[in-house]
Design an enzyme around this catalytic site. Structure first.
Site, PDB file in Angstrom:
ATOM      1  N   TYR A 124       0.821  -1.208   0.000  1.00 44.04           N
ATOM      2  CA  TYR A 124       0.000   0.000   0.000  1.00 44.04           C
ATOM      3  C   TYR A 124       0.863   1.269   0.000  1.00 44.04           C
ATOM      4  O   TYR A 124       0.691   2.146  -0.857  1.00 44.04           O
ATOM      5  CB  TYR A 124      -0.949  -0.029   1.207  1.00 44.04           C
ATOM      6  CG  TYR A 124      -2.171   0.855   1.061  1.00 44.04           C
ATOM      7  CD1 TYR A 124      -2.383   1.636  -0.072  1.00 44.04           C
ATOM      8  CD2 TYR A 124      -3.126   0.922   2.077  1.00 44.04           C
ATOM      9  CE1 TYR A 124      -3.490   2.434  -0.207  1.00 44.04           C
ATOM     10  CE2 TYR A 124      -4.251   1.724   1.950  1.00 44.04           C
ATOM     11  CZ  TYR A 124      -4.418   2.484   0.816  1.00 44.04           C
ATOM     12  OH  TYR A 124      -5.509   3.291   0.690  1.00 44.04           O
ATOM     13  N   GLU A 131       2.254   6.543  -6.961  1.00 46.02           N
ATOM     14  CA  GLU A 131       1.197   7.432  -7.465  1.00 46.02           C
ATOM     15  C   GLU A 131       1.572   8.894  -7.247  1.00 46.02           C
ATOM     16  O   GLU A 131       1.473   9.724  -8.170  1.00 46.02           O
ATOM     17  CB  GLU A 131      -0.127   7.116  -6.756  1.00 46.02           C
ATOM     18  CG  GLU A 131      -0.692   5.747  -7.118  1.00 46.02           C
ATOM     19  CD  GLU A 131      -1.847   5.343  -6.212  1.00 46.02           C
ATOM     20  OE1 GLU A 131      -2.506   6.255  -5.652  1.00 46.02           O
ATOM     21  OE2 GLU A 131      -2.088   4.130  -6.057  1.00 46.02           O
TER      22      GLU A 131
END
EC number: 4.2.1.134
Length: 202
Positions: A124, A131
């Site tokens: 994660y 991103e």
């Protein structure tokens, strides 16, 4: 997602480098990630008991990054940060769909359950880092080109600065990421501790 994983491995073996592997899996990534929009519908219809809001945020953020950032700003496609989030997404989704499949078959191996509720601890943050770094890399090109921006005056009397919008998107990760991360940690404690108690009872 296994198609994407195989594509990445084959491209790496052929090139002997992990740089710019995005081009080898660009089409399947767009297809499968866009197809994930159906997950929001499945939650809304009650087919899947997951939260509509959480699912919508997770899916839409990925679709946004796939199309509105990586696809739209060609210059970032060769960035290593793109590979970072693609690898994180791919491993996460292979584990998640394996978990769902074996659960439906009523034969869920503990290893898959453990992976589902453990590997996110690394994957994660890895995906979020990729991103954010990709959006950050896109900023200079968005500012220079005026991509998706609308300036005044115009007949609608409306302006929109995509550069500023991307910065706001990056800032939004600050309150949202910890909530989702700690939610998953809570789920991990609940699910795996329940499994351990069940094993002891047997």
């Amino acid at each position: 997602w296994l198609v994407i994983a195989v594509g990445l491995v084959r491209a790496y073996l052929a090139k002997g480098s992990y740089h710019s592997l995005y081009y080898s899996i660009e089409k399947p990534l767009k297809f499968f990630q866009t197809g994930a929009l159906l997950e929001i519908l499945h939650c809304a219809l009650g087919i899947v008991p997951s939260s509509v809001v959480l699912t919508a945020f997770q899916v839409m953020s990925r679709v946004f990054l796939t199309w509105a950032v990586t696809h739209s700003v060609k210059e970032v496609q060769s960035e290593d940060s793109v590979l970072l989030f693609v690898v994180a997404w791919t491993i996460t989704e292979i584990i998640r769909y394996s978990f769902y499949t074996f659960s439906l078959l009523n034969h869920l191996p503990y290893l898959i359950k453990w992976a589902r509720y453990t590997l996110f601890i690394v994957l994660y943050p890895m995906g979020v880092s990729g991103e954010l770094l990709t959006i950050y890399a896109a900023l200079p090109f968005v500012r220079q080109s005026g991509l998706y921006s609308i300036s005044l005056p115009n007949k609608y009397n409306f302006s929109f600065d995509y550069y500023t919008f991307l910065i706001l998107v990056m800032i939004s990760y600050i309150p949202i990421f910890p909530q989702l991360y700690f939610h998953m940690l809570h789920q991990r404690r609940k699910v795996l501790s329940h499994t351990e108690e069940h094993k002891k009872a047997e």
